[in-house]
Scaffold this active site. Structure first.
Site, PDB file in Angstrom:
ATOM      1  N   HIS A  30       0.915  -1.167   0.064  1.00 11.34           N
ATOM      2  CA  HIS A  30      -0.040  -0.305  -0.045  1.00 11.34           C
ATOM      3  C   HIS A  30       0.936   1.166  -0.149  1.00 11.34           C
ATOM      4  CE1 HIS A  30      -3.815  -2.401   0.585  1.00 11.34           C
ATOM      5  NE2 HIS A  30      -2.684  -2.838   1.496  1.00 11.34           N
ATOM      6  N   CYS A  31       0.088   2.548  -0.554  1.00 16.51           N
ATOM      7  CA  CYS A  31       1.486   3.652  -0.588  1.00 16.51           C
ATOM      8  C   CYS A  31       1.432   4.092   0.759  1.00 16.51           C
ATOM      9  CB  CYS A  31       0.284   4.435  -0.671  1.00 16.51           C
ATOM     10  SG  CYS A  31       0.463   6.181  -1.234  1.00 16.51           S
ATOM     11  N   PRO A  32       2.648   4.176   0.976  1.00 12.65           N
ATOM     12  CA  PRO A  32       3.388   4.220  -0.361  1.00 12.65           C
ATOM     13  C   PRO A  32       4.863   3.971  -0.596  1.00 12.65           C
ATOM     14  CG  PRO A  32       4.769   5.438   1.525  1.00 12.65           C
ATOM     15  CD  PRO A  32       3.609   4.869   2.568  1.00 12.65           C
TER      16      PRO A  32
END
Length: 97
Positions: A30-32
């Site tokens: 997941h981001c980042p």
């Protein structure tokens, strides 16, 4: 399916067109993390080499484009196939041939 080259034009299936020097599988991150892993992978490449990134985080579509716009690296192309996003980033600098 979305396919876009560095020029912003829609291109035929890019997956088969590029021969990356390194593949980064960031699926499930997941981001980042996809962007951070891409930056780490680019640091290990020689100038001119090509990194292919595969990610499932929808934010990576925007993140990779923004990153390359703000850096000297080149986003050669990007595609979406189902839930997977593909990016091809060429490391900045002159290659030594």
């Amino acid at each position: 399916m979305v396919e876009q080259s560095a020029s912003g034009k829609t291109e035929p299936n890019t997956v088969a067109r590029f021969k990356p020097d390194r593949l980064l599988d960031a699926c499930g991150l997941h981001c980042p993390l996809p962007l951070l892993k891409a930056k780490q992978a680019l640091a290990d490449l020689m100038p001119g080499q090509l990194l292919e990134i595969r990610a499932t985080d929808a934010g990576s579509w925007r993140d990779m484009a923004s990153f390359t716009e703000l850096s000297d690296h080149v986003l050669e192309a990007r595609e979406q196939h189902d839930d997977v996003y593909y990016f091809w980033i060429r490391k900045a600098g002159k290659s030594h041939s």
